[in-house]
Design a protein around this motif. Structure first.
Motif, PDB file in Angstrom:
ATOM      1  N   THR A 127       1.211  13.729  -8.416  1.00  0.00           N
ATOM      2  CA  THR A 127       0.315  13.962  -9.503  1.00  0.00           C
ATOM      3  C   THR A 127      -0.091  15.480  -9.565  1.00  0.00           C
ATOM      4  O   THR A 127      -0.160  16.025 -10.697  1.00  0.00           O
ATOM      5  CB  THR A 127      -1.190  13.407  -9.250  1.00  0.00           C
ATOM      6  N   ALA A 128       0.300  16.436  -8.582  1.00  0.00           N
ATOM      7  CA  ALA A 128      -0.007  17.652  -8.651  1.00  0.00           C
ATOM      8  C   ALA A 128       1.354  18.398  -9.150  1.00  0.00           C
ATOM      9  O   ALA A 128       1.076  19.613  -9.611  1.00  0.00           O
ATOM     10  CB  ALA A 128       0.246  18.266  -7.004  1.00  0.00           C
ATOM     11  N   ILE A 129       2.162  17.790  -9.435  1.00  0.00           N
ATOM     12  CA  ILE A 129       3.548  18.365  -9.949  1.00  0.00           C
ATOM     13  C   ILE A 129       3.978  17.961 -11.123  1.00  0.00           C
ATOM     14  O   ILE A 129       4.927  18.113 -11.764  1.00  0.00           O
ATOM     15  CB  ILE A 129       4.684  18.582  -9.005  1.00  0.00           C
ATOM     16  N   VAL A 130       3.274  16.670 -11.638  1.00  0.00           N
ATOM     17  CA  VAL A 130       3.583  15.925 -12.846  1.00  0.00           C
ATOM     18  C   VAL A 130       3.527  16.884 -14.167  1.00  0.00           C
ATOM     19  O   VAL A 130       2.967  17.773 -14.350  1.00  0.00           O
ATOM     20  CB  VAL A 130       2.624  15.177 -13.245  1.00  0.00           C
ATOM     21  N   GLU A 131       4.867  16.717 -15.031  1.00  0.00           N
ATOM     22  CA  GLU A 131       4.833  17.438 -16.279  1.00  0.00           C
ATOM     23  C   GLU A 131       4.912  16.401 -17.151  1.00  0.00           C
ATOM     24  O   GLU A 131       5.483  15.137 -17.203  1.00  0.00           O
ATOM     25  CB  GLU A 131       5.882  18.397 -16.078  1.00  0.00           C
ATOM     26  N   ARG A 132       4.975  16.820 -18.508  1.00  0.00           N
ATOM     27  CA  ARG A 132       5.181  15.984 -19.595  1.00  0.00           C
ATOM     28  C   ARG A 132       6.698  15.454 -19.667  1.00  0.00           C
ATOM     29  O   ARG A 132       6.877  14.352 -20.501  1.00  0.00           O
ATOM     30  CB  ARG A 132       4.819  16.607 -21.044  1.00  0.00           C
ATOM     31  N   SER A 133       7.544  16.371 -19.188  1.00  0.00           N
ATOM     32  CA  SER A 133       9.195  16.160 -19.056  1.00  0.00           C
ATOM     33  C   SER A 133       9.455  16.327 -18.057  1.00  0.00           C
ATOM     34  O   SER A 133       9.422  17.355 -17.454  1.00  0.00           O
ATOM     35  CB  SER A 133       9.591  16.884 -20.427  1.00  0.00           C
ATOM     36  N   SER A 134      10.038  15.449 -17.150  1.00  0.00           N
ATOM     37  CA  SER A 134      10.556  15.909 -15.792  1.00  0.00           C
ATOM     38  C   SER A 134      11.787  14.867 -15.536  1.00  0.00           C
ATOM     39  O   SER A 134      12.019  14.019 -16.127  1.00  0.00           O
ATOM     40  CB  SER A 134       9.409  15.230 -15.106  1.00  0.00           C
ATOM     41  N   ARG A 135      12.468  15.434 -14.450  1.00  0.00           N
ATOM     42  CA  ARG A 135      13.826  14.684 -13.880  1.00  0.00           C
ATOM     43  C   ARG A 135      13.425  14.389 -12.582  1.00  0.00           C
ATOM     44  O   ARG A 135      12.885  15.302 -11.854  1.00  0.00           O
ATOM     45  CB  ARG A 135      14.854  15.602 -13.820  1.00  0.00           C
ATOM     46  N   TRP A 136      13.667  13.319 -12.051  1.00  0.00           N
ATOM     47  CA  TRP A 136      13.337  12.768 -10.756  1.00  0.00           C
ATOM     48  C   TRP A 136      14.823  12.157 -10.039  1.00  0.00           C
ATOM     49  O   TRP A 136      15.196  11.198 -10.713  1.00  0.00           O
ATOM     50  CB  TRP A 136      12.522  11.883 -10.590  1.00  0.00           C
ATOM     51  N   GLU A 186       0.780  -1.045  -0.107  1.00  0.00           N
ATOM     52  CA  GLU A 186      -0.058   0.195  -0.062  1.00  0.00           C
ATOM     53  C   GLU A 186       0.980   1.117   0.067  1.00  0.00           C
ATOM     54  O   GLU A 186       1.635   1.281   0.916  1.00  0.00           O
ATOM     55  CB  GLU A 186      -1.022  -0.001   1.227  1.00  0.00           C
ATOM     56  N   ILE A 187       0.697   1.986  -0.999  1.00  0.00           N
ATOM     57  CA  ILE A 187       1.387   3.311  -1.189  1.00  0.00           C
ATOM     58  C   ILE A 187       0.475   4.558  -0.511  1.00  0.00           C
ATOM     59  O   ILE A 187      -0.658   4.387  -0.833  1.00  0.00           O
ATOM     60  CB  ILE A 187       1.737   3.540  -2.477  1.00  0.00           C
ATOM     61  N   PRO A 188       1.063   5.208   0.544  1.00  0.00           N
ATOM     62  CA  PRO A 188       0.082   6.467   1.046  1.00  0.00           C
ATOM     63  C   PRO A 188      -0.476   7.086  -0.156  1.00  0.00           C
ATOM     64  O   PRO A 188       0.063   7.703  -1.223  1.00  0.00           O
ATOM     65  CB  PRO A 188       0.986   7.315   1.903  1.00  0.00           C
ATOM     66  N   GLU A 189      -1.833   7.231  -0.032  1.00  0.00           N
ATOM     67  CA  GLU A 189      -2.432   8.097  -1.183  1.00  0.00           C
ATOM     68  C   GLU A 189      -1.859   9.517  -1.146  1.00  0.00           C
ATOM     69  O   GLU A 189      -1.938  10.160  -2.377  1.00  0.00           O
ATOM     70  CB  GLU A 189      -3.831   8.293  -0.782  1.00  0.00           C
ATOM     71  N   GLU A 190      -1.230   9.992  -0.202  1.00  0.00           N
ATOM     72  CA  GLU A 190      -0.657  11.459  -0.257  1.00  0.00           C
ATOM     73  C   GLU A 190       0.438  11.579  -1.226  1.00  0.00           C
ATOM     74  O   GLU A 190       0.789  12.528  -1.731  1.00  0.00           O
ATOM     75  CB  GLU A 190      -0.320  11.862   1.016  1.00  0.00           C
ATOM     76  N   ALA A 191       1.230  10.428  -1.140  1.00  0.00           N
ATOM     77  CA  ALA A 191       2.379  10.405  -2.094  1.00  0.00           C
ATOM     78  C   ALA A 191       1.993  10.521  -3.592  1.00  0.00           C
ATOM     79  O   ALA A 191       2.468  11.381  -4.186  1.00  0.00           O
ATOM     80  CB  ALA A 191       3.206   9.177  -1.709  1.00  0.00           C
ATOM     81  N   ILE A 192       0.952   9.638  -3.970  1.00  0.00           N
ATOM     82  CA  ILE A 192       0.548   9.593  -5.384  1.00  0.00           C
ATOM     83  C   ILE A 192       0.037  11.230  -5.618  1.00  0.00           C
ATOM     84  O   ILE A 192       0.120  11.865  -6.805  1.00  0.00           O
ATOM     85  CB  ILE A 192      -0.486   8.509  -5.568  1.00  0.00           C
ATOM     86  N   ALA A 193      -0.824  11.707  -4.823  1.00  0.00           N
ATOM     87  CA  ALA A 193      -1.478  12.867  -4.761  1.00  0.00           C
ATOM     88  C   ALA A 193      -0.074  14.177  -5.019  1.00  0.00           C
ATOM     89  O   ALA A 193      -0.376  14.925  -5.853  1.00  0.00           O
ATOM     90  CB  ALA A 193      -2.461  13.285  -3.868  1.00  0.00           C
ATOM     91  N   GLY A 194       0.755  14.118  -4.433  1.00  0.00           N
ATOM     92  CA  GLY A 194       1.842  14.945  -4.298  1.00  0.00           C
ATOM     93  C   GLY A 194       2.364  14.873  -5.645  1.00  0.00           C
ATOM     94  O   GLY A 194       2.922  15.862  -6.373  1.00  0.00           O
TER      95      GLY A 194
END
Length: 185
Positions: A143-152, A133-141
């Motif tokens: 999703t809030a900053i997703v871009e079409r091109s990103s570096r993580w 189970e991944i915390p829902e807040e992590a996925i929401a976080g």
């Protein structure tokens, strides 16, 4: 006219202290028209947790017989099958028969709890199944900053994952409902 997939590019630098895995992956994620950004980010997070040179994205929503991610052996046998969400028991039975290890990554909060309460008794018989189970807040976080091109940058240590980009730091500690998290192997 059919709607095309939306393409996301991500450079993912992984420093997994638990597994001693250090690599940078240039990933292309195709978002199926019916796929939510939350599920897309769950796929990225799943890749980070189980990163390997042979880990690849499956056809996912466009082919119900394939997992979200998979790793094949050099002889093309499926070593690792990763599903997202709340798959039914029949799908997981089939996956456990086809793969050495099966992982379900749930990220839906309360809906995941309801699914687990209903499915747990039937799933406990599969010895090669892990449910996280991944915390829902992590996925929401994410999703809030997703871009079409990103570096993580991804740091995994003591079972906790930190995803860092120029805008945020997302922290997630997968909760093991069944089986064992890869870092414990």
């Amino acid at each position: 006219m059919a709607v095309n997939a939306t393409i996301y590019k991500a450079e993912l630098q992984i420093n997994d202290m638990d597994r001693h895995y250090y690599a940078t992956h240039a990933l292309t994620l195709a978002q199926h028209p019916s796929e939510t950004e939350a599920r897309l980010m769950a796929r990225l997070l799943a890749f980070a947790l189980y990163a390997d040179d042979r880990l690849e994205f499956g056809k996912g929503l466009s082919d119900e017989n394939e997992p979200a991610l998979l790793r094949r052996s050099y002889s093309q046998d499926i070593e690792l099958w990763i599903d997202l969400g709340q798959p039914d028991e029949a799908r997981l039975r089939k996956a456990c028969g086809r793969s050495e290890q099966v992982v379900v990554i749930n990220y839906a909060g309360h809906a995941g709890d309801v699914w687990w309460d209903k499915a747990a008794a039937g799933l406990r018989r599969f010895e090669n199944l892990t449910v996280l189970e991944i915390p829902e807040e992590a996925i929401a976080g994410m999703t809030a900053i997703v871009e079409r091109s990103s570096r993580w940058q991804c740091l995994i240590q003591d079972g906790e994952l930190q995803l860092i980009n120029e805008d945020a730091v997302i922290v997630a500690a997968p909760h093991v409902r069944m089986g064992r998290y890869l870092a414990e192997a």
